[in-house]
Structures are given as C-alpha cells and as structure tokens.
Design a protein around this motif. Structure first.
Motif, PDB file in Angstrom:
ATOM      1  N   LYS A  78       0.776  -1.093   0.221  1.00 52.63           N
ATOM      2  CA  LYS A  78      -0.159   0.066  -0.001  1.00 52.63           C
ATOM      3  C   LYS A  78       1.369   1.295  -0.094  1.00 52.63           C
ATOM      4  CE  LYS A  78      -4.015   1.878   3.249  1.00 52.63           C
ATOM      5  NZ  LYS A  78      -4.597   2.065   3.625  1.00 52.63           N
ATOM      6  N   ALA A  79       1.880   1.491   0.820  1.00 48.04           N
ATOM      7  CA  ALA A  79       2.472   2.522   0.721  1.00 48.04           C
ATOM      8  C   ALA A  79       3.201   2.512  -0.100  1.00 48.04           C
ATOM      9  CB  ALA A  79       3.150   2.080   2.239  1.00 48.04           C
ATOM     10  N   ILE A  80       4.722   1.595  -1.100  1.00 45.49           N
ATOM     11  CA  ILE A  80       5.295   2.140  -1.498  1.00 45.49           C
ATOM     12  C   ILE A  80       4.667   1.735  -2.752  1.00 45.49           C
ATOM     13  CG2 ILE A  80       6.445   0.272  -3.504  1.00 45.49           C
ATOM     14  CD1 ILE A  80       7.688  -0.708  -0.727  1.00 45.49           C
ATOM     15  N   ASN A  81       2.615   0.919  -3.282  1.00 46.21           N
ATOM     16  CA  ASN A  81       2.437   1.635  -4.661  1.00 46.21           C
ATOM     17  C   ASN A  81       2.000   3.120  -4.176  1.00 46.21           C
ATOM     18  OD1 ASN A  81       2.428  -0.570  -6.063  1.00 46.21           O
ATOM     19  ND2 ASN A  81       0.761  -1.761  -5.059  1.00 46.21           N
ATOM     20  N   ALA A  82       1.588   3.725  -3.384  1.00 42.15           N
ATOM     21  CA  ALA A  82       1.330   4.839  -3.117  1.00 42.15           C
ATOM     22  C   ALA A  82       2.439   6.088  -3.223  1.00 42.15           C
ATOM     23  CB  ALA A  82       0.383   5.627  -2.361  1.00 42.15           C
ATOM     24  N   PHE A  83       3.028   6.018  -3.027  1.00 45.41           N
ATOM     25  CA  PHE A  83       4.622   6.217  -3.018  1.00 45.41           C
ATOM     26  C   PHE A  83       4.772   6.817  -5.369  1.00 45.41           C
ATOM     27  CE2 PHE A  83       9.510   6.658  -3.210  1.00 45.41           C
ATOM     28  CZ  PHE A  83       9.733   8.860  -3.440  1.00 45.41           C
ATOM     29  N   SER A  84       4.496   5.669  -5.732  1.00 40.41           N
ATOM     30  CA  SER A  84       4.775   4.924  -6.945  1.00 40.41           C
ATOM     31  C   SER A  84       4.068   6.327  -7.609  1.00 40.41           C
ATOM     32  CB  SER A  84       5.258   3.483  -7.143  1.00 40.41           C
ATOM     33  OG  SER A  84       5.366   3.580  -8.498  1.00 40.41           O
ATOM     34  N   ASP A  85       2.640   5.514  -7.153  1.00 39.39           N
ATOM     35  CA  ASP A  85       1.773   6.252  -8.073  1.00 39.39           C
ATOM     36  C   ASP A  85       2.397   8.395  -8.368  1.00 39.39           C
ATOM     37  OD1 ASP A  85       0.616   3.902  -8.674  1.00 39.39           O
ATOM     38  OD2 ASP A  85      -0.738   4.027  -7.255  1.00 39.39           O
ATOM     39  N   ASP A  86       2.522   8.514  -6.983  1.00 40.33           N
ATOM     40  CA  ASP A  86       2.343  10.174  -6.538  1.00 40.33           C
ATOM     41  C   ASP A  86       3.435  10.246  -7.724  1.00 40.33           C
ATOM     42  OD1 ASP A  86       1.702  12.507  -5.698  1.00 40.33           O
ATOM     43  OD2 ASP A  86       3.685  12.517  -4.070  1.00 40.33           O
ATOM     44  N   LEU A  87       4.453   9.418  -7.201  1.00 38.28           N
ATOM     45  CA  LEU A  87       6.101  10.018  -8.446  1.00 38.28           C
ATOM     46  C   LEU A  87       5.580  10.094 -10.162  1.00 38.28           C
ATOM     47  CD1 LEU A  87       9.369  10.555  -7.709  1.00 38.28           C
ATOM     48  CD2 LEU A  87       9.908   8.028  -8.167  1.00 38.28           C
ATOM     49  N   LEU A  88       5.468   9.039  -9.992  1.00 33.10           N
ATOM     50  CA  LEU A  88       4.522   8.901 -11.521  1.00 33.10           C
ATOM     51  C   LEU A  88       3.519   9.821 -12.130  1.00 33.10           C
ATOM     52  CD1 LEU A  88       5.354   6.779 -14.160  1.00 33.10           C
ATOM     53  CD2 LEU A  88       3.422   5.315 -13.781  1.00 33.10           C
ATOM     54  N   ARG A  89       3.313  10.507 -11.150  1.00 27.81           N
ATOM     55  CA  ARG A  89       2.120  11.009 -11.725  1.00 27.81           C
ATOM     56  C   ARG A  89       2.645  12.761 -11.622  1.00 27.81           C
ATOM     57  NH1 ARG A  89       2.455  15.710  -9.352  1.00 27.81           N
ATOM     58  NH2 ARG A  89       2.677  14.589  -7.313  1.00 27.81           N
ATOM     59  N   PHE A  90       4.397  13.038 -10.604  1.00 31.94           N
ATOM     60  CA  PHE A  90       4.769  14.096 -10.935  1.00 31.94           C
ATOM     61  C   PHE A  90       5.764  13.900 -11.859  1.00 31.94           C
ATOM     62  CE2 PHE A  90       9.074  14.927 -10.046  1.00 31.94           C
ATOM     63  CZ  PHE A  90       9.526  16.651  -9.997  1.00 31.94           C
ATOM     64  N   LEU A  91       6.108  12.659 -12.098  1.00 38.61           N
ATOM     65  CA  LEU A  91       7.576  12.900 -13.726  1.00 38.61           C
ATOM     66  C   LEU A  91       6.224  12.983 -14.867  1.00 38.61           C
ATOM     67  CD1 LEU A  91       9.013   9.460 -12.750  1.00 38.61           C
ATOM     68  CD2 LEU A  91      10.485  12.249 -13.178  1.00 38.61           C
ATOM     69  N   LYS A  92       5.260  12.489 -15.105  1.00 34.92           N
ATOM     70  CA  LYS A  92       4.418  13.018 -16.363  1.00 34.92           C
ATOM     71  C   LYS A  92       4.159  14.052 -16.741  1.00 34.92           C
ATOM     72  CE  LYS A  92       1.989   8.060 -16.728  1.00 34.92           C
ATOM     73  NZ  LYS A  92       0.702   7.652 -16.544  1.00 34.92           N
ATOM     74  N   GLU A  93       3.857  14.930 -15.054  1.00 34.12           N
ATOM     75  CA  GLU A  93       3.756  16.461 -15.447  1.00 34.12           C
ATOM     76  C   GLU A  93       5.016  16.916 -16.002  1.00 34.12           C
ATOM     77  OE1 GLU A  93       1.636  17.294 -11.707  1.00 34.12           O
ATOM     78  OE2 GLU A  93      -0.203  15.636 -12.086  1.00 34.12           O
ATOM     79  N   PHE A  94       5.916  16.897 -15.103  1.00 33.73           N
ATOM     80  CA  PHE A  94       7.059  17.472 -15.610  1.00 33.73           C
ATOM     81  C   PHE A  94       7.403  16.871 -16.630  1.00 33.73           C
ATOM     82  CE2 PHE A  94      11.186  18.368 -14.982  1.00 33.73           C
ATOM     83  CZ  PHE A  94      11.787  19.495 -14.594  1.00 33.73           C
ATOM     84  N   THR A  95       7.391  16.207 -16.855  1.00 37.28           N
ATOM     85  CA  THR A  95       7.951  16.197 -18.467  1.00 37.28           C
ATOM     86  C   THR A  95       7.216  15.607 -20.220  1.00 37.28           C
ATOM     87  OG1 THR A  95       7.221  13.906 -19.027  1.00 37.28           O
ATOM     88  CG2 THR A  95       9.769  13.718 -17.588  1.00 37.28           C
ATOM     89  N   GLY A  96       5.415  16.380 -19.618  1.00 38.12           N
ATOM     90  CA  GLY A  96       4.512  16.612 -20.287  1.00 38.12           C
ATOM     91  C   GLY A  96       4.365  15.323 -21.352  1.00 38.12           C
TER      92      GLY A  96
END
Length: 524
Positions: A216-234
C-alpha cells in the motif's frame, strides 16, 4: 493395535469349494476390499456388496499367492486372509499413527483445512520461497522511486548547479507541477524497512503484517512519483525506473498460514483427515505457486490468480487424499446425468439400470475414462476463464458430462449395443442348436422324429422361452460385467449364465413337455 477380523466367508456364492457357507456380510465385504487394496489390488471402492470387480480381485490375488484354481472366497483364518494380513496390519498401524498425529487447522477462504506439521512446514517454505523474489522486487521498486525523487530534490537544492535548479523551478511553476508528497515517501521508507526485517525473520506472521502495508505505501508513493514525472516531462516518459506492483488475491495464503491453530484430528477418522488435508493442501499450493509469477516478470492479475485457484481447487477437491481414485459420489452424479441421454442406445436396460451400470464402470475399470473426461473438462473451464467469465462448478460438471457422454457413446455404450444384437442371434442359435436338442434327448422316449416335426417343436418351445433366456443373458451382463468387456466377451458371459441357470432349465423342460404332448410326441 486393533485389526478388524472377518466374521464369515466373503466372495463367490454359492461357493464351488469346500468350506462354510459364504455370508457376504456388509462389514466383512468392506474389510476384504480394504485388505486387498492394502496389498496393491484395486482400488475397489467402499461398497458393502459383492460385485464382479471384487470377485475378480480375490481371484487375482489368489493366483498371485499360488492358487492353481482360485475359488474367489476369503475364509476367516484361511490361506487367503492369512496372506493378506501382514500388509493390512501395516496399513492399519499407519492409519492409527496418522490419526494420532497433531494437525494444524488453517482457515483459507472461509474453509477449514487440516494439514500435518510436515505439510505445514513444506507449504511455509514454499510460500516464503515464492514470496521472496516478489518482496525483493517491491523493495527494489521503492528504492528506485526514492532515488528518482531524491535526484529532483537535489536539483531543487542546487546540488546539480544553479542553472538546473532555476530550469526545474521554472518548469514546475509554469506547468503548475506539484512535487511528490514527502509524507508518502517517508511512509514507503518505513514500510519497506519493516518488510525487509520480516523477510529476514522468515516469520509468516510478520510477513503477513508487513507485506500488505508495504504494498500500500510503496504503490502510493510510486503512483505519486509517476504522476509528477508525467506532469514534469509533459509525456509518459520517465527519467527513472518505476515498477508498478499490485497485490494478488493469492496472497491470502500467507495469512492462512500465518496463524494456524493446533488441533488433534478434529474428530475425524484418519481417512477423512487425509482427504480434507490433501484437498486443502492442493488449493494452498496452487495459490502459493501464483506468487512466483511476479518474480519471473509475468503479468499476474487478480483474475488470473482466481482462475488458477478455481480450476486447481475444483480438481484438487475431487482427487486429493485418495490417490488416483475418483470419489464414488462424483461417479454417481455423472452417471445420473448421462444415463438418460444414453438410454435410447441401450434398449434392454432401464435408465436406472444403465445409471447404476455406468456408475460402477467409471468407479471401477472405467477410471481412466472419467479421469480423461476431467482432464478435458479442465481445458474447457480454462477457456471459459480466459474469456473473462468466472467458471462455476456447474460449468465444470457440464464439461465433464459432455466429454463423458461422447466417451461412453463411442466405447461402453457401443459395446452394449453391439452385444444386444450379437446376443439376440446367439440366443436363437443356443436354443435351437444346443439347449432344445439336449433337453429333448433327456425327455423324449424316442429321439428320432421327422425333421418337420422337430422344426415345429423347436419353434413352439422357442416362442415360449426365448424372451426369458434373452432377459437372463441381459441380467447376467448388467450384474456381472465391469464395462470394459468387448461385444463378444459380453455375449459369452450371457451365454454361460443361461447355460448354468437351473430356473431356465426347468422352464424349458416344462414348455418342452407341453409342446411334445401337443404334437403327440411320447415322453419318457
């Protein structure tokens, strides 16, 4: 050690050898079946009635121990039972030992499963072995995500130079990009640490508590990081390796084995405990094997895990704990289902008779047929599962019935139908070529009569008795055949039964004397 004893002879009745009358008491018959199976003759089922299969098994064993002419009877204290006893005593001792052995009660998907300590230890080791690569990949994912996150934090803190920091700040501000949540990162670090400690301990209870929390914790952090990377790189491109992992249904096996309750036999017989244990272990092993798929890179969804467990669990429940023998109840159910569809192909049998015949066949010599049908049904259920529909017990039973119907139609029923035709011709030939001439020779004062008169006599008697001799032949096949006989073997079986039938002989004699009187042929 209490070893059951025969109270009276069991086997061929009436017996052809010297000795006390054969009683065939229910408990004695069952005891003989168990003794033969302990000596590797069988499987013979649990019927308390003597049938052709049991008689054949007795004869087979008697030949094995040196009988020149097996009498197919097991006498208390006799040669056959004496030879059977050593291995049977060893089996009884093993059963008593198994019954006394403490069992561990595991609750898995709402069902209580009994396992021995040895089975539990083996399953536990297997689960940990299968879980370890998955847990390592989960922790590796957390570390990869953390490294990616840290690289952006370092840049923001000008560790990689002012220009990079300014560029990153501009991108984040201009694009309204939100940095990953630091709380999620902290939780993932804590959860991953607990999981690593649980892995080192090899304690399933600790793993059961740590693994869901880590997922639960690792997937939540992974999801949030992936969201950031997608937004940052477009785009969907990422600058770090981010593995998405998700919990599979089969991880419930960890919880099932994490807190077993010690019981002793649970009030069950040794045999019942073995069946319950075997079926349950089969399901637990199926679930455990799914765990390893994560480590090998295969895509495992909730459904694929359920699919495997549904199929393996269905078959495990049928076959585990009783070796290669299919439960009689299942054989009876299948026979009941297919008999009405096959009845029209075997007119000389009533549907109920055919149902019983098929049940005895697939529980005895037809074991390979029913196992083959189950094997094909698994494939059918597998196809249903792959289509996205959850297979049910009805789907499985329907598939077995379909395959079994085809198999019986082309084998057993075909032989029965062929026998019906052959026996009709054989019956006529026997009557006019042997039975009637023999009985006439014994009853007539003068055997030399004109052929025309003889033909009338044969026709007169045949019309009166042929239906009864036909029925007697059918009855012999229904009661004595194992189902694996050819058309010719079934016909010979019917012929021998008719020749030995004293009741039929009396009927033939009575009708012969009536016809002789009618045609004015003098009797002795």
């Amino acid at each position: 050690m209490a070893v059951p004893k025969l109270s009276a002879p069991v086997g061929q009745s009436p017996r052809e050898s010297e000795g006390k009358p054969v009683k065939n008491k229910g408990d004695d018959v069952l005891l003989v079946r168990r003794m033969l199976e302990a000596n590797k003759i069988g499987p013979l089922g649990t019927s308390k009635k003597v049938d052709a299969g049991l008689l054949k098994a007795i004869g087979t064993y008697q030949k094995k121990i040196g009988f020149k002419r097996p009498d197919h009877v097991v006498d208390p204290g006799g040669r056959t039972v004496t030879a059977l006893l050593p291995k049977f005593k060893a089996q009884v001792a093993a059963e008593e030992k198994a019954a006394k052995e403490p069992k561990l009660e595991v609750t898995f998907r709402g069902k209580k499963i009994l396992v021995t300590q040895k089975e539990y230890d083996k399953l536990k080791a297997e689960v940990i072995k299968n879980l370890t690569p998955y847990m390592k990949s989960l922790i590796k994912n957390q570390k990869s995500c953390l490294e990616t996150y840290q690289s952006y934090l370092d840049t923001a803190m000008i560790k990689d130079g002012v220009l990079n920091a300014v560029a990153q700040a501009i991108i984040i501000k201009a694009g309204s990009v939100k940095m990953p949540d630091n709380k999620l990162a902290t939780r993932s670090i804590s959860a991953a640490g607990k999981l690593e400690r649980a892995m080192s301990s090899k304690d399933l209870k600790q793993i059961d508590e740590a693994l869901p929390a880590a997922e639960k914790a690792i997937n939540a952090f992974s999801d949030d990081l992936l969201r950031f990377l997608k937004e940052f790189t477009g785009s969907a491109q990422t600058t770090g390796t981010v593995l998405m992992v998700s919990s599979a249904v089969c991880f419930a096996v960890v919880g099932a084995l994490a807190a077993p309750v010690l019981v002793t036999g649970a009030g069950m017989s040794a045999g019942s405990a073995a069946v319950v244990s075997g079926a349950g272990v089969g399901v637990l092993q199926s679930a455990s094997q799914e765990l390893g798929k994560h480590a090998s890179g295969q895509k495992v969804t909730v459904w694929s895990s359920v699919q495997s467990i549904v199929i393996d669990g269905t078959i495990g429940g049928l076959t585990a704990g009783i070796g290669s023998k299919i439960p009689l109840g299942f054989c009876d159910d299948m026979a009941k289902a297919v008999a009405p569809r096959l009845a029209s192909k075997v007119p000389f049998m009533a549907t109920k008779q055919l149902e019983k015949f098929i049940s005895n066949y697939i529980a005895g010599s037809g074991q390979e047929v029913i196992k083959s049908a189950i094997g094909e049904a698994i494939k059918v259920v597998g196809k249903i599962a792959k289509s996205g529909k959850a297979p049910t017990e009805k789907d499985f039973n329907d598939a077995v019935q379909s395959v079994l119907y085809s198999a019986l139609l082309g084998g057993l029923v075909k032989n029965l139908g062929g026998f019906q035709k052959k026996w009709a011709y054989k019956n006529k030939d026997m009557l006019q070529g042997k039975i009637l001439p023999d009985r006439f020779a014994k009853l007539a004062k003068d055997n030399k009569i004109p052929n025309t008169l003889k033909a009338k006599l044969w026709a007169e008697v045949s019309n009166k008795v042929s239906d009864e001799t036909l029925k007697a032949g059918y009855g012999a096949v229904i009661s004595a055949a194992s189902g694996k006989e050819s058309e010719s073997q079934l016909t010979d079986m019917a012929a021998k039964a008719v020749e030995k039938d004293k009741k039929l002989q009396k009927l033939v004699d009575a009708e012969m004397l009536k016809a002789m009187k009618k045609l004015k042929i003098e009797a002795k």
